[in-house]
Motif scaffolding. Structure first.
Motif, PDB file in Angstrom:
ATOM      1  N   LEU A 360       0.941  -1.329   0.445  1.00 35.39           N
ATOM      2  CA  LEU A 360       0.259   0.056  -0.162  1.00 35.39           C
ATOM      3  C   LEU A 360       0.709   0.871  -0.184  1.00 35.39           C
ATOM      4  O   LEU A 360       1.912   1.271   0.813  1.00 35.39           O
ATOM      5  CB  LEU A 360      -0.664   0.388   1.070  1.00 35.39           C
ATOM      6  N   TYR A 364      -1.744   7.117   1.030  1.00 39.26           N
ATOM      7  CA  TYR A 364      -3.315   5.810   1.457  1.00 39.26           C
ATOM      8  C   TYR A 364      -3.187   6.469   3.037  1.00 39.26           C
ATOM      9  O   TYR A 364      -4.336   6.768   3.523  1.00 39.26           O
ATOM     10  CB  TYR A 364      -3.119   4.844   1.415  1.00 39.26           C
ATOM     11  N   TRP A 365      -2.424   6.836   3.550  1.00 38.66           N
ATOM     12  CA  TRP A 365      -2.265   6.860   5.369  1.00 38.66           C
ATOM     13  C   TRP A 365      -2.153   8.890   5.222  1.00 38.66           C
ATOM     14  O   TRP A 365      -2.754   8.970   6.320  1.00 38.66           O
ATOM     15  CB  TRP A 365      -0.874   6.629   5.705  1.00 38.66           C
ATOM     16  N   TRP A 413      -6.156  -1.573   5.793  1.00 35.65           N
ATOM     17  CA  TRP A 413      -6.632  -0.414   5.486  1.00 35.65           C
ATOM     18  C   TRP A 413      -8.220  -0.002   6.182  1.00 35.65           C
ATOM     19  O   TRP A 413      -8.341   1.350   6.054  1.00 35.65           O
ATOM     20  CB  TRP A 413      -6.329   0.342   4.237  1.00 35.65           C
TER      21      TRP A 413
END
Ligand SMILES: Cc1cc2nc3c(=O)[nH]c(=O)nc-3n(C[C@H](O)[C@H](O)[C@H](O)COP(=O)(O)OP(=O)(O)OC[C@H]3O[C@@H](n4cnc5c(N)ncnc54)[C@H](O)[C@@H]3O)c2cc1C
Ligand code: SF4
Length: 536
Positions: A360, A364-365, A413
């Protein structure tokens, strides 16, 4: 049981071991997502002899590091639920997270409570997640008294009823399940036929949001003293988790959740259908209901929500395409994915049908990407722990699918970032619907789309660094080349799928030079994603 129709019967209650004690006192153990007054474990509860038990435990906050708003939401809803039961006359034993003796586990806290109250029996309801059901098998040994696990009857289709429906079918399609559920519940039915002569008005529910449209405000529920205490606890304990805790305004009681549903039905449901699939920059909610947090922990009842929406249609207050679209999400999708989860777990959680392995990317964070669509969805999720369905499916999910991100990482996630995330609903949506990793069990085709889809359904592309009309240049929209690369990578797998034959043919007919340029651009993009400091 009020409002719950158990289609085709439900699984019998499970007793772990035999009853050995004769004392009358019973402990009613309510888990954090079982906050319904008519939960099976409270059905025959008697304030004179029963003790209701709730516990905030560290293991439930840590099996994935949940968004702080989710933790605050659940603890606050649990504390309010306990207060309501006390007001009814029940003795409620409530263990807070910061209780010094808190063992941190559900089983450990239950064992302590059994000892504290010297009860003869524990009664609880089946959990939503396989992980907890597994854990429950040890509770009797830990507690030394019988533990009765009652079926969770809050779903419209019981687990056994779904198993019966699925039995013998070659493929399990939501649409046929949904029609069956319409017939069985009578929702939107007239003389045995679907209201309006059609089962599904989805084709009318794909409009792009017009500029300047007035969006009704979403009701806010300002934190009371109970919620403020929880917010302080969560701020102190979970500051490192993904997401922001400020501006908490979720409903945390059944009364507030009912008010939120009423507000949706009066003000947003009439337009819900038309713009169900639309997305707009800085407008995270549009005409969506935002009831999933309340439904999933029991503050709202799913069949009641469907009936209230149906009543609005019958009263002429909302059009059929909107009401059918809303009911399909709950009666159809929500029940279907829950059925698939319990039918296929634990094997379902390991599926990786497209052999995707990429990690990932960091954005995405952080939300730090030049792709405006992803930036919008991720930063909005940091702030509110919510994104609506098309954002989850066609932006974050679609990118993960096209880029071949590892389903385990993507699942995790989705479990972490949303306030409504529970494995029974998150897993089939992520691994199945979004990633097509389940061999097409939830969706008959992958929801793969190029930038053109996002551009059609949103205004994101206008404010983006990338050019949605370009597929191969240095500023070409990444979704475009990744889309065709995805089709090329899985050409053989998808050629036999009637719903994928068009893109496969489109790819095969494409001039070789264009194919080469698309694959080169995709290879470059994927190479960027492989880097530690992936920046797109
Ligand atoms: C990759 C992915 C992950 C998801 N993870 C979750 C999750 O963890 N928890 C969750 O509740 N929903 C999940 N969903 C489904 C859906 O996105 C949310 O239920 C919805 O966005 C919640 O917002 P809302 O209440 O405003 O929904 P609305 O759009 O107003 O819909 C009304 C209700 O229908 C139900 N619903 C709609 N779509 C689905 C669906 N596909 N599956 C199950 N129920 C549905 C929800 O209960 C929702 O509250 C996921 C979808 C995708 C594509
Ligand atoms: S151009 Fe591409 S990356 Fe940018 S917002 Fe549109 S779809 Fe997303």
């Amino acid at each position: 049981m009020k409002n719950v129709l158990h289609v085709g019967g439900s699984a019998p209650s499970t007793y772990i071991g035999a009853m050995k004690h004769s004392r009358k006192s019973r402990l009613r153990f309510i888990l954090g997502d079982q906050l319904s007054r008519d939960i099976a474990s409270l059905r025959d509860a008697n304030p004179a002899i029963d003790i209701v038990f709730l516990a905030e435990v560290a293991e439930e906050t840590a099996y994935v590091p949940h968004h702080p708003k989710k933790i605050a939401f659940l603890f606050s809803a649990m504390r309010h639920f306990a207060e309501d039961l006390r007001a009814e006359g029940f003795t409620v034993d409530y263990v807070k997270l910061d209780d010094r003796q808190n063992t941190g586990s559900l089983g450990g806290e239950l064992a302590r409570a059994v000892k504290r109250h010297a009860v003869a029996t524990v009664i609880t309801s089946a959990p939503g997640e396989f992980r907890v059901l597994d854990d429950m098998q040890h509770w009797e040994k830990m507690c030394g008294v019988p533990v009765e696990i009652r079926d969770d009857t809050r779903f419209i289709c019981g687990r056994q009823a779904f198993r019966t429906w699925a039995g013998g079918r070659r493929g399990l399609r939501m649409e046929f399940f949904y029609r069956d559920m319409r017939r069985r519940t009578g929702l939107l039915m007239e003389d045995g036929e679907p209201a309006g002569g059609r089962w599904n008005f989805d084709a009318e529910n794909r409009k792009r949001l017009p500029a300047g449209i007035r969006l009704p405000p979403v009701p806010r529920f300002e934190p009371d003293a109970i919620t403020r205490a929880v917010l302080a606890l969560v701020a102190a304990r979970f500051a490192g988790h993904f997401g922001r805790l400020d501006d908490f305004a979720l409903p945390v009681t059944a009364a507030d959740a009912a008010h939120a549903l009423d507000d949706f039905i009066a003000n947003r449901l009439p337009a819900f259908g038309d713009w169900q699939d639309a997305m707009a920059a800085d407008e995270p909610h549009l005409f969506h209901s935002l009831i999933s947090t309340s439904l999933n922990c029991g503050l709202l009842d799913p069949l009641d929500a469907c009936r209230r929406a149906e009543a609005a249609w019958r009263a002429g207050a909302a059009p059929l395409n909107a009401v059918e679209g809303f009911i399909r999400q709950i009666l159809g999708w929500r029940e279907f994915v829950r059925g698939i989860y319990w039918l296929r777990m634990p094997e379902y959680g390991t599926r990786n049908g497209l052999a995707a392995t990429r990690r990932l990317p960091e954005f995405y964070w952080t939300g730090e990407t030049r792709m405006a669509c992803l930036r919008q969805v991720i930063t909005q999720t940091q702030a509110s722990a919510h994104a609506h369905h098309i954002q989850r499916l066609m932006v974050t999910g679609n990118f993960a699918l096209l880029a071949g991100l590892d389903p385990d990482a993507v699942d995790e996630w989705y479990m972490i970032v949303f306030a409504d995330a529970y494995e029974w609903v998150e897993l089939p949506n992520t691994r199945g619907m979004a990633l097509h990793a389940d061999h097409g069990e939830v969706g008959s085709k992958p929801y793969a789309a190029s930038g053109a889809y996002i551009n059609r359904m949103s205004n994101y592309c206008g404010g983006c660094h990338y050019d949605v009309a370009d597929a191969t240049g240095p500023r070409a929209c990444p979704f475009n080349a990744l889309y065709w690369d995805f089709i090329a990578r899985h050409e053989k797998r998808f050629e036999a799928n009637p719903r994928m034959s068009m893109p496969v043919r489109g790819w095969r007919k494409m001039p070789a030079a264009k194919q080469t340029a698309l694959r080169a651009r995709a290879a470059w993009l994927l190479e960027q994603l492989n880097r530690e400091d992936a920046s797109l």
